[in-house]
Design an enzyme around this catalytic site. Structure first.
Site, PDB file in Angstrom:
ATOM      1  N   HIS A   1      55.728  31.037  29.647  1.00 48.67           N
ATOM      2  CA  HIS A   1      54.298  31.187  29.860  1.00 48.67           C
ATOM      3  C   HIS A   1      53.611  29.830  29.783  1.00 48.67           C
ATOM      4  CE1 HIS A   1      54.585  35.351  30.188  1.00 48.67           C
ATOM      5  NE2 HIS A   1      54.541  35.694  28.923  1.00 48.67           N
TER       6      HIS A   1
ATOM      7  N   LYS B   1      42.964  41.879  25.550  1.00 48.14           N
ATOM      8  CA  LYS B   1      41.983  41.575  26.588  1.00 48.14           C
ATOM      9  C   LYS B   1      41.277  42.845  27.059  1.00 48.14           C
ATOM     10  CE  LYS B   1      43.480  39.830  30.514  1.00 48.14           C
ATOM     11  NZ  LYS B   1      43.029  40.679  31.656  1.00 48.14           N
TER      12      LYS B   1
END
Length: 898
Positions: free
Chosen positions: A140, A566
């Site tokens: 990532h 999120k």
């Protein structure tokens, strides 16, 4: 005994002075004085000697583009150097704590705790048999630093270590200091910002460096410490099994990254094998230098003699050479043959080891022979460490996990079977499950995996990946690449689709053989709340049940922390994850399946970050089976694994936590949580979710996010090979969690780590709850304490004064509707958290507070410069480069990206 010659203040002071000298030499006295003026004004404001940051702002407003770049570089480089000083201090604390026996969370502490509680040796052995820890490195894109910059910083770190730990003559010290100055000068002259986006191979090589140069070196030290601790506390012999395995997504995680091709995955597998095998050959060569015993002075034993004779038959030419070179030295003859067999693992010639287990058998035979000849000390010092390395790293260095989005598999199957008149796309979920089950269980194949005529590009890639996976398992061994994770898995069919595709290429042959762990990634609220529907359907499914049986009834389940946060906000996401982990434990228990939770954690608090050992101890008892897997991402990898002492410490803390957590779960399989605590969290989390989602759904919120954070800069930073968004759409849902958190962190307004906590907890209080219950929860419930402590850190790192500067970049109407709401929630959360924790400040540890106090005055100028650059409608290339540099500098100063 004094272990170190220096301390943190000295390192910080000398590195700062060195940087000042380099700045003045490489730029100008004017540049040095400008940076000093900004630095001292920022410190004075933080100390309260200045009423505002206007002095800093006025100085920044007078800078020309060239000087802006110098200022950005100076503060960025400062943080890079100070991070090394703090790393050195961590090493000092580890070494000194180890020396005087005061280090916390050690392996010895865990074993001593069991012994003090009168836990018997059989129970300790049972605990260790259950424990299995799998750190999984991902690619990532949260590591903002260039590889070249990291290499130079590592050289400076080595110089600091020498000055701190080695007794030097004046001449030697002068040489070390000169070399450090040379590296800092080179660092100043080296571009900090990448001129190209790193490719997938760069990311895989980055992960490989830590595996090869650090973890390979320290893994046996952890085992040695554990065995030493057991020996001190228990008279009975306790066998220590394999406890660690390292895995990687770098080069194999295809989700959202079109650059992860089969060619890249194959290159990664080949390169990792060609990296680890020479490491073994080197160790065997060194072992040959130790095991020089003459045959007349020992009795090698029947087992050793048999394996030596068998090996000679497999490699007669090498055997003759070994006998001629070492005529009366049987261990050296055997080691010569072993080196050749390691060399031929990837060779066309016969005689190579078929698997790591064959090499382990030879090493264990040598160790046993040494012990039979009263040379146990040699086995412990030289053979056992190599056994642990081979057992951990095998012939693969790190096993690769494959991953892709569920839609890719669905579409590929739909297109492939459509050619045979089957309308998979129009099937209901139940019909898909029935079709896939029958297809998997039937003897013949359903689709021609080689025939890709008429298929879309994505579907061709999917079919080719499964074909290649079968080839890779044949070439590198099943263990090299035996896990397949499914992103956004929301239905049982999404798992069966992967099983079906694997079956079509021979990776699966039911009943009896399944070469993949198929891992659903549950990240949406729909998937998490529907866990019983998904997993229960799979466990009752005839085909999947056979696959599980072939995988020793172990079901790995990946939990997504990032997107859940999120979507729902910090408090609601963590409560949902906690509840759903317990639910998953109950489901797997109902079906007599062993669960291995895979925690998809990030480096930031909002993405499941925070101290790993605290997180492991805070997991629900029902979920602590002993097996645990978790992602290690971005800059957190460098922070944890760049230094051998710190890497070993991290591995020890993981083992400490897992031993304690597993024993606790054995003693109390179901955690007894008072109903009023559960009710408090239910009320608070629901209100927190509503408030968080209300903020995100506010009209114009996405525009505010774009205007009041540097998201557009981050998306073009060349930080990782993976795109920042899943599509070209601009929405919070579409944006990946990493740049989402990174942007708020840069703006010093870390709402993913605390927003709506106050709303949630105040709703509980307004609904008849009391502060005393929350205080009790904090004191006695590891889950609640860990989550509140982590939120406190995110709050402490938030700086509303700086965040307001960013808010001023937004359109006036957006600013007035959104920022006050964020600020009010922040202030209420700070007040409430400090009341619950009964602390004067947010942070529980003095060193954390000192860390922030040391950093804040240096981060502030970078933020203020970044705001000024973001406010300009047109930037020159030089100014754009400076803007990108401020992002790197703030990331280094905050020690976090996303």
């Amino acid at each position: 005994m004094t272990l170190h010659a220096r301390d943190l203040p000295q390192d910080v002071r000398e590195l700062g002075e060195l940087l000042g000298d380099v700045l003045e030499t490489q730029s100008s006295t004017e540049a040095f004085e400008t940076v000093e003026q900004i630095r001292t004004a920022s410190i004075d404001y933080r100390k309260g000697d200045l009423d505002s940051r206007d002095t800093i702002g006025q100085t920044l407003d007078r800078l020309d583009p060239e000087m802006e770049g110098v200022v950005a570089r100076a503060f960025t480089t400062y943080f890079e150097l100070i991070n090394l000083a703090e790393e050195r201090e961590r090493v000092r604390e580890i070494r000194e704590g180890s020396q005087d026996g005061t280090i916390e969370d050690s392996v010895a502490e865990a074993i001593e705790g069991l012994a003090d509680a009168d836990v018997g040796s059989e129970t300790v052995e049972d605990v260790l048999d259950d424990v299995f820890i799998e750190p999984t490195f991902t690619a990532h894109p949260t590591e903002a630093r260039r590889k070249t910059v990291k290499a130079k910083l590592r050289s400076v770190a080595n110089g600091l270590e020498t000055l701190d730990e080695v007794r030097l003559t004046d001449r030697e010290e002068h040489t070390v200091r000169r070399d450090v100055r040379s590296e800092v000068t080179s660092l100043w002259q080296t571009p900090q910002v990448r001129d190209r986006r790193p490719d997938v191979t760069d990311e895989a090589l980055n992960i490989q460096w830590y595996l090869e140069n650090v973890l390979f070196e320290v893994i046996d030290e952890v085992y040695d410490e554990l065995e030493r601790a057991i020996g001190e506390e228990y008279d009975e012999g306790i066998d220590v099994p394999k406890l660690y395995e390292f895995r990687s997504w770098a080069g194999s995680d295809r989700d959202g990254n079109p650059f992860v091709t089969p060619e890249v995955t194959e290159e990664t597998l080949e390169r990792q094998r060609e990296t680890v095998l020479p490491l073994y050959r080197d160790r065997l060569k060194a072992l040959s230098g130790v095991l020089s015993q003459d045959a007349s002075n020992l009795s090698i034993g029947d087992r050793f003699a048999e394996r030596l004779a068998e090996h000679k038959e497999r490699l007669p030419g090498v055997a003759a050479e070994a006998e001629e070179r070492y005529p009366d030295e049987p261990y050296r003859q055997k080691l010569k043959l072993m080196r050749e067999s390691v060399l031929r693992v990837s060779d066309v010639r016969q005689g190579g080891y078929d698997s790591p287990e064959d090499l382990l058998k030879d090493l264990r035979t040598i160790a046993a022979s040494l012990r039979d000849n009263d040379a146990a000390i040699i086995a412990e010092s030289h053979v056992d460490p190599l056994i642990r390395k081979v057992d951990t790293f095998g012939f693969t260095l790190a096993s690769l996990d494959l991953r892709d989005h569920r839609k890719m598999h669905t579409d590929a199957i739909a297109e492939a079977v459509e050619r045979q008149g089957i309308d998979y796309e129009e099937m209901s979920e139940d019909e898909r499950v029935e079709f896939l089950t029958e297809a998997i269980l039937q003897n013949g194949s359903v689709i021609d995996m080689e025939n890709t005529d008429g298929l879309s590009e994505d579907s061709i890639r999917v079919l080719r990946r499964f074909r290649k996976t079968a080839d890779w398992q044949n070439e590198f061994g099943v263990d090299a690449i035996d896990t397949y994770a499914i992103s956004w898995c929301e239905e049982p069919s999404h798992v069966l689709e992967v099983l079906f595709l694997a079956d079509q290429v021979g990776i699966v042959d039911l009943p009896g053989y399944c070469g993949l762990d198929i891992v659903p990634l549950l990240e949406s609220e729909y998937a998490l709340s529907g866990a019983r529907r998904i997993m229960g359907t799979l466990f009752e499914n005839e085909a999947y049940a056979q696959a599980l049986e072939a995988r020793n009834t172990v079901q790995e389940i990946l939990l997504g922390y990032s997107d859940s946060n999120k979507e729902n906000g910090y408090l609601a996401a963590n409560w949902s994850l906690y509840n759903n982990q317990r639910r998953l434990a109950n489901i797997t228990d109902d079906f007599d399946v062993d669960m291995r939770l895979f925690h998809g954690r990030g480096g930031s608090i909002s993405r499941g970050g925070g101290p790993m050992n605290d997180a492991m101890l805070a997991l629900p008892n029902e979920t602590v089976t002993g097996q645990i897997k978790f992602t290690e991402q971005g800059e957190a990898i460098a922070e944890k694994y760049a230094n051998e002492d710190i890497a070993e410490r991290n591995l020890e803390q993981m083992l400490n936590a897992q031993i304690r957590a597993r024993h606790n779960a054995m003693e109390e399989p179901v955690e007894d949580i008072p109903e009023e605590w559960v009710e408090a969290m239910e009320t608070a989390s629901e209100a927190a979710r509503e408030e968080y989602q209300s903020l995100l759904e506010t009209d114009g919120f996405v525009d505010y996010f774009e205007q009041a954070t540097p998201i557009t800069v981050i998306e073009n930073l060349n930080m990782g090979s993976r795109p920042a968004s899943r599509s070209e759409d601009r929405s919070v849902e579409d944006l990946r969690a990493i740049p989402w958190v990174f942007s708020w962190t840069q703006a010093r307004c870390i709402i993913p780590g605390w927003y709506s906590i106050a709303t949630g907890l105040n709703t509980y209080l307004d609904d008849g709850g009391d502060i005393e219950t929350l205080q009790e929860m904090y004191e006695e419930w590891p889950f609640f304490k860990t989550k509140l402590d982590n939120a406190s850190l995110a709050l402490a790192r938030t700086e509303m004064g700086i965040a307001e500067e960013y808010a001023d970049l937004a359109d006036d109407d957006l600013r007035e509707r959104i920022f006050p709401r964020i600020r009010d929630e922040y202030e209420e959360t700070v007040d409430l958290v400090t009341e619950i924790t009964q602390r004067e400040g947010l942070l529980s540890r003095d060193w954390l507070e000192e860390n922030l106090e040391r950093r804040n005055p240096y981060v502030d100028p970078l933020n203020l410069l970044q705001v000024r650059l973001l406010a300009q409608s047109h930037l020159t290339e030089e100014e754009k480069q400076t803007l990108r540099l401020t992002v790197l500098g703030i990331a280094a100063g905050m020690k976090n990206t996303g």
